[in-house]
Design a protein around this motif. Structure first.
Motif, PDB file in Angstrom:
ATOM      1  N   GLN A 316       0.615  -0.633  -0.310  1.00 44.09           N
ATOM      2  CA  GLN A 316      -0.593   0.133   0.304  1.00 44.09           C
ATOM      3  C   GLN A 316       1.207   1.029  -0.191  1.00 44.09           C
ATOM      4  OE1 GLN A 316      -3.549   0.218   0.160  1.00 44.09           O
ATOM      5  NE2 GLN A 316      -3.546   1.783  -0.668  1.00 44.09           N
ATOM      6  N   ASP A 317       0.816   2.152  -0.777  1.00 47.68           N
ATOM      7  CA  ASP A 317       1.322   3.644  -0.979  1.00 47.68           C
ATOM      8  C   ASP A 317       2.976   3.369  -1.003  1.00 47.68           C
ATOM      9  OD1 ASP A 317      -1.028   4.810  -0.058  1.00 47.68           O
ATOM     10  OD2 ASP A 317      -1.121   4.506   2.100  1.00 47.68           O
ATOM     11  N   GLY A 318       2.960   2.920  -2.388  1.00 49.81           N
ATOM     12  CA  GLY A 318       3.996   2.608  -2.136  1.00 49.81           C
ATOM     13  C   GLY A 318       4.732   3.067  -2.997  1.00 49.81           C
ATOM     14  N   THR A 319       5.891   3.480  -3.440  1.00 50.60           N
ATOM     15  CA  THR A 319       6.759   4.654  -4.182  1.00 50.60           C
ATOM     16  C   THR A 319       7.500   3.655  -5.630  1.00 50.60           C
ATOM     17  OG1 THR A 319       6.381   6.288  -3.759  1.00 50.60           O
ATOM     18  CG2 THR A 319       7.280   6.410  -5.460  1.00 50.60           C
ATOM     19  N   LEU A 320       7.729   3.233  -6.619  1.00 51.38           N
ATOM     20  CA  LEU A 320       7.754   2.794  -7.374  1.00 51.38           C
ATOM     21  C   LEU A 320       8.783   3.969  -8.837  1.00 51.38           C
ATOM     22  CD1 LEU A 320       9.534  -0.051  -9.350  1.00 51.38           C
ATOM     23  CD2 LEU A 320       7.267  -0.248  -9.897  1.00 51.38           C
ATOM     24  N   THR A 321      10.020   3.978  -9.279  1.00 50.62           N
ATOM     25  CA  THR A 321      11.123   4.915  -9.861  1.00 50.62           C
ATOM     26  C   THR A 321      11.679   4.268 -10.868  1.00 50.62           C
ATOM     27  OG1 THR A 321      10.102   6.645  -8.444  1.00 50.62           O
ATOM     28  CG2 THR A 321      11.512   7.049  -9.241  1.00 50.62           C
ATOM     29  N   ALA A 322      11.641   4.832 -11.844  1.00 49.26           N
ATOM     30  CA  ALA A 322      12.714   4.349 -13.057  1.00 49.26           C
ATOM     31  C   ALA A 322      13.071   5.752 -13.720  1.00 49.26           C
ATOM     32  CB  ALA A 322      12.823   3.462 -13.900  1.00 49.26           C
ATOM     33  N   ILE A 323      14.044   5.702 -13.787  1.00 44.85           N
ATOM     34  CA  ILE A 323      14.926   7.156 -14.751  1.00 44.85           C
ATOM     35  C   ILE A 323      15.830   6.909 -15.684  1.00 44.85           C
ATOM     36  CG2 ILE A 323      16.273   9.407 -14.530  1.00 44.85           C
ATOM     37  CD1 ILE A 323      15.690   9.536 -11.468  1.00 44.85           C
ATOM     38  N   ASN A 324      15.643   6.981 -16.632  1.00 49.01           N
ATOM     39  CA  ASN A 324      16.598   6.870 -17.515  1.00 49.01           C
ATOM     40  C   ASN A 324      17.226   5.063 -17.685  1.00 49.01           C
ATOM     41  OD1 ASN A 324      16.903   9.732 -17.570  1.00 49.01           O
ATOM     42  ND2 ASN A 324      18.939   9.397 -18.861  1.00 49.01           N
ATOM     43  N   CYS A 325      16.113   4.151 -17.350  1.00 50.14           N
ATOM     44  CA  CYS A 325      16.682   2.870 -17.669  1.00 50.14           C
ATOM     45  C   CYS A 325      15.500   2.485 -18.772  1.00 50.14           C
ATOM     46  CB  CYS A 325      15.465   2.085 -15.763  1.00 50.14           C
ATOM     47  SG  CYS A 325      16.333   3.066 -14.582  1.00 50.14           S
ATOM     48  N   ARG A 326      16.521   0.976 -18.911  1.00 47.61           N
ATOM     49  CA  ARG A 326      15.613  -0.192 -19.780  1.00 47.61           C
ATOM     50  C   ARG A 326      14.859  -1.404 -19.129  1.00 47.61           C
ATOM     51  NH1 ARG A 326      17.485  -4.800 -21.338  1.00 47.61           N
ATOM     52  NH2 ARG A 326      16.838  -5.888 -23.825  1.00 47.61           N
ATOM     53  N   VAL A 327      13.948  -1.192 -19.848  1.00 45.59           N
ATOM     54  CA  VAL A 327      12.666  -2.261 -18.896  1.00 45.59           C
ATOM     55  C   VAL A 327      12.308  -3.102 -20.310  1.00 45.59           C
ATOM     56  CG1 VAL A 327      11.117  -2.160 -17.558  1.00 45.59           C
ATOM     57  CG2 VAL A 327      12.031  -0.067 -17.394  1.00 45.59           C
ATOM     58  N   THR A 373      13.823  15.640 -17.435  1.00 39.69           N
ATOM     59  CA  THR A 373      14.405  16.912 -17.604  1.00 39.69           C
ATOM     60  C   THR A 373      15.123  16.935 -16.168  1.00 39.69           C
ATOM     61  OG1 THR A 373      12.237  17.679 -15.866  1.00 39.69           O
ATOM     62  CG2 THR A 373      11.996  17.857 -18.751  1.00 39.69           C
ATOM     63  N   ARG A 374      15.866  18.046 -15.388  1.00 42.13           N
ATOM     64  CA  ARG A 374      16.650  18.184 -14.765  1.00 42.13           C
ATOM     65  C   ARG A 374      15.762  18.421 -13.895  1.00 42.13           C
ATOM     66  NH1 ARG A 374      21.804  16.722 -16.399  1.00 42.13           N
ATOM     67  NH2 ARG A 374      22.381  17.494 -17.803  1.00 42.13           N
ATOM     68  N   ALA A 375      14.703  19.137 -13.698  1.00 48.81           N
ATOM     69  CA  ALA A 375      13.836  19.882 -12.581  1.00 48.81           C
ATOM     70  C   ALA A 375      13.133  17.606 -11.953  1.00 48.81           C
ATOM     71  CB  ALA A 375      12.567  20.609 -13.131  1.00 48.81           C
ATOM     72  N   ALA A 376      12.455  17.302 -12.662  1.00 47.27           N
ATOM     73  CA  ALA A 376      11.969  16.447 -12.536  1.00 47.27           C
ATOM     74  C   ALA A 376      12.822  16.024 -11.737  1.00 47.27           C
ATOM     75  CB  ALA A 376      11.490  16.019 -13.539  1.00 47.27           C
ATOM     76  N   VAL A 377      13.809  15.037 -11.941  1.00 48.44           N
ATOM     77  CA  VAL A 377      14.950  14.459 -11.817  1.00 48.44           C
ATOM     78  C   VAL A 377      15.387  14.973 -10.072  1.00 48.44           C
ATOM     79  CG1 VAL A 377      16.853  13.363 -11.965  1.00 48.44           C
ATOM     80  CG2 VAL A 377      15.423  13.676 -13.339  1.00 48.44           C
ATOM     81  N   ALA A 378      15.752  16.269 -10.015  1.00 47.14           N
ATOM     82  CA  ALA A 378      15.551  17.134  -9.015  1.00 47.14           C
ATOM     83  C   ALA A 378      14.940  16.495  -7.505  1.00 47.14           C
ATOM     84  CB  ALA A 378      16.676  18.240  -8.971  1.00 47.14           C
ATOM     85  N   ALA A 379      13.783  17.029  -8.563  1.00 50.17           N
ATOM     86  CA  ALA A 379      12.122  16.968  -7.533  1.00 50.17           C
ATOM     87  C   ALA A 379      12.179  15.615  -6.707  1.00 50.17           C
ATOM     88  CB  ALA A 379      11.466  17.230  -8.154  1.00 50.17           C
ATOM     89  N   LEU A 380      12.113  14.845  -7.491  1.00 50.65           N
ATOM     90  CA  LEU A 380      12.447  12.968  -6.976  1.00 50.65           C
ATOM     91  C   LEU A 380      14.106  12.900  -6.230  1.00 50.65           C
ATOM     92  CD1 LEU A 380      11.002  11.313 -10.329  1.00 50.65           C
ATOM     93  CD2 LEU A 380       9.858  11.477  -8.331  1.00 50.65           C
ATOM     94  N   ASN A 381      15.072  13.290  -6.316  1.00 48.54           N
ATOM     95  CA  ASN A 381      16.249  13.516  -5.401  1.00 48.54           C
ATOM     96  C   ASN A 381      15.799  13.748  -3.761  1.00 48.54           C
ATOM     97  OD1 ASN A 381      19.069  12.279  -5.192  1.00 48.54           O
ATOM     98  ND2 ASN A 381      18.832  14.558  -5.105  1.00 48.54           N
ATOM     99  N   THR A 382      14.944  14.866  -3.989  1.00 48.81           N
ATOM    100  CA  THR A 382      14.676  15.502  -2.720  1.00 48.81           C
ATOM    101  C   THR A 382      12.998  14.421  -2.015  1.00 48.81           C
ATOM    102  OG1 THR A 382      15.104  17.673  -3.557  1.00 48.81           O
ATOM    103  CG2 THR A 382      14.025  17.344  -1.984  1.00 48.81           C
TER     104      THR A 382
END
Length: 640
Positions: A316-327, A373-382
């Motif tokens: 429940q309420d998990g977060t799955l993220t992939a950035i610049n990945c091959r899936v 984008t730089r902004a999107a990745v930075a936001a997820l990094n935080t």
């Protein structure tokens, strides 16, 4: 009979494991020779006779182990026993299909043979308890020498805060690589190669890497995981942990199911993909479990042969993220890029999907496809505490997401939403969006260049849920159901308004995009397809339909026929089509379309292809299509 060799005290601060386990490595859990076995040629040998059961009370090193048929080795109560030969876990198989216990098989084992006695790590799930064995066990105090099978850790360096360049191999079953249950830990350049079945990917029994617990932060970097086996998962995130995987390769291939295994959705014994989702296979590359768990993959390749590459499940309420990945899925039995359930949030930025059946199966998640984008990745990094440095952030190139699916784009068999933006390109051989009778939300913003390219010309397909569901057989939920095509026409539900939008409808909004394709609502029960186009150009049929599968009866052997239907446009019954052409939009009608509501902005246009003329009737009366007007009822729009 019990063997109990002497042990010595070893510092738990740092271990250097050089070469192989046979090279006299310094280990946290000391490996010593048993005094009782016979000595032959300078080595230590142990023979277990037929019908003989020996208890190994402490970790033991041998040059030869012989177990006769009917003989057995066991650990004391509260402990597990693991056999390694040359640093490779081997020889241990599950005792029964659906069971949890492993035993060392009869045979002759030669070389650097180590019998490791480790404190038990029992994990309860459902009505079962899984006796985990793992090469490396880490908690808030660091590496546990009492719970780790350190004879299975080859090469590299292990400390209480990180492990570097270690190699883990297994040819047995239900053995884990690294199990982190507390604290912060880093795995740098690990190599994991497991060949043999796991048992349950709802707890990670048999996985290469498991991170679990709300106090756990696990960073995996430059990893190579190459597993073959039933539910021999690459990475499991569970119990509120935060797992970050960077610059890594995760690859899993199907194993051979036990001959008496029966397909089931009982999660405690489930070992293969539910065929009712029109997919196959028996191992997922990753799985995210538990409450508020986070798993993030950056600059990595995640590949499953079939079933699934990235999954959320049983949480429940998990977060799955992939950035610049091959899936990717590499097999032909069918599989997905991601699965979303339990109010999960899934973020895919700048990824490349090459999938067999679906980019995502949605059963209660919110999924975003966008640019890195730089902004999107930075936001997820935080927000996700990825821990990426300024240098790492700067090194991530800005990419769009590209999806190539050999079948559908996104499929719903439960409520959920999908948001597409940036330069995302979704290429599918069949329908872009396949809604099996669920409440869905689709938002597509084409202002950044997003494109939808359905190979069969269907952008949205709404249809009845053709999942036949499991059947209870002798107390077990087995996947033995059969879908049967209805033989009677749908009957009108007088309480359902097919001209209005409801909270339970399938809703899609498209902005600043050019679309070529059809939109079909083939539901028999009460569910409307609600479409809004803003500053968009649409060319195609938008209509209520009747649907028909290619075959009338679909069971396990015909699972790839699920979701495959033909459409016959027809007047709506309980399957309204509610269309709003907002500001700046144009609909070019290419075929007869049956609607229940049509609203046009002051500058909206409904037209026909060049050389043809558009006409409309409302409740059987020919009616002019006027900008700024709204129409409701039995609407038929044609291009004559």
């Amino acid at each position: 009979m019990t063997f109990s060799p002497r042990t010595s005290r070893v510092s738990r601060r740092s271990i250097i494991v050089a070469g192989s386990a046979a090279a006299g490595a310094l280990l946290l859990n000391p490996v010593t020779a048993v005094a009782a076995p016979s000595t032959v040629g300078g080595g230590r040998e142990l023979t277990v006779g037929a019908g003989e059961s020996l208890t190994v009370s402490a970790t033991t090193r041998l040059s030869r182990l012989t177990i006769a048929s009917g003989g057995s080795l066991v650990a004391p109560d509260g402990y597990n026993l693991t056999l390694t030969v040359g640093g490779v876990e081997t020889g241990q198989l599950l005792t029964a299909t659906g069971g949890t216990v492993t035993t060392i098989q009869p045979g002759v084992y030669r070389g650097d043979v180590v019998l490791t006695v480790a404190v038990a790590n029992p994990i309860a799930f459902g009505s079962l308890t899984f006796p985990f064995r793992q090469a490396l066990y880490v908690d808030g105090d660091g590496v546990s020498r009492t719970k780790s099978v350190l004879a299975g850790v080859v090469g590299g360096q292990v400390t209480d805060s990180y492990a570097r360049n270690i190699r883990l191999q297994s040819t047995g079953e239900a053995y884990n690589g690294v199990y982190v249950a507390g604290g912060s830990y880093a795995l740098r350049s690990p190599g994991v190669a497991f060949d043999g079945n796991g048992r349950c990917d709802f707890v990670g029994y048999g996985a290469a890497i498991v991170g679990t617990g709300t106090t756990t932060t696990l960073v995996v970097e430059d990893a190579t995981i190459d597993n073959t086996g039933v539910v021999r998962t690459g990475v499991i995130a569970d119990g509120g942990a935060n797992i970050v995987v960077k610059n890594s390769t995760i690859r899993v291939k199907d194993g051979v199911l036990p001959s008496d295994y029966r397909s089931t959705v009982d999660t405690s014994v489930m070992e293969s993909a539910p065929w009712m989702l029109s997919i196959g296979g028996n191992v997922r590359a990753t799985n995210l479990l538990g409450t508020e768990t986070r798993a993030s993959y950056v600059n990595s390749s995640i590949e499953s042969e079939n079933w699934g590459a990235l999954s959320t499940d049983n949480g429940q309420d998990g977060t799955l993220t992939a950035i610049n990945c091959r899936v990717a899925n590499t097999g032909t039995a069918g599989g997905y890029g991601s699965y979303a359930i339990g109010n999960a949030t899934e973020n895919f930025l700048g990824c490349r999907f090459d999938v067999a059946s679906y980019a995502t199966i949605n059963r209660g998640g919110t999924v975003y496809y966008a640019d890195s984008t730089r902004a999107a990745v930075a936001a997820l990094n935080t927000s996700l505490e990825l821990g990426l440095s300024a240098r790492e952030l700067a090194a991530i190139p800005v990419r769009n997401t590209v999806i190539d699916s050999k079948r559908f784009g996104v499929m719903w068999h439960g409520a959920g939403s999908v948001d597409i933006s940036g330069g995302t390109v979704l290429n599918s051989r069949t329908a872009t969006f396949l809604d099996k009778g669920q409440q869905v939300s689709i938002v597509v913003d084409g202002s950044g260049g997003a494109r939808l390219n359905p190979g069969n010309g269907i952008l949205v397909q709404v249809m009845e849920n053709d999942d036949p569901g499991p059947q209870m057989v002798n107390g077990v939920l087995l996947n033995t159901g059969v879908y049967t095509e209805p033989t009677t026409a749908a009957s009108k539900d007088s309480s359902f308004d097919n001209t209005a939008a409801h909270d339970t409808d399938a809703v899609a909004a498209f902005t600043d995009i050019r679309l070529k394709g059809d939109f079909y609502n083939g539901m028999r029960g009460g569910l409307n397809l609600v479409l809004t186009f803003t500053r968009s150009q649409v060319e195609g049929v938008i209509s209520a339909t009747t649907t028909k599968h290619h075959i009338d009866s679909i069971g396990a052997d015909q699972y790839l026929q699920l979701g495959e239907v033909t459409n016959t446009p027809a007047a709506a019954v309980n399957n309204g089509v509610v269309v709003s052409l907002a500001a700046g939009s144009r609909w070019t009608v290419t075929g007869t379309s049956y609607l229940t509501s049509l609203t046009l902005a002051a500058d909206a246009v409904v037209t026909a292809p060049r050389g043809r003329q558009v006409t409309m009737t409302v409740d059987g009366t020919t009616t002019a299509i006027a900008a700024g007007a709204s129409y409701s009822g039995a609407i038929v729009v044609q291009a004559g």
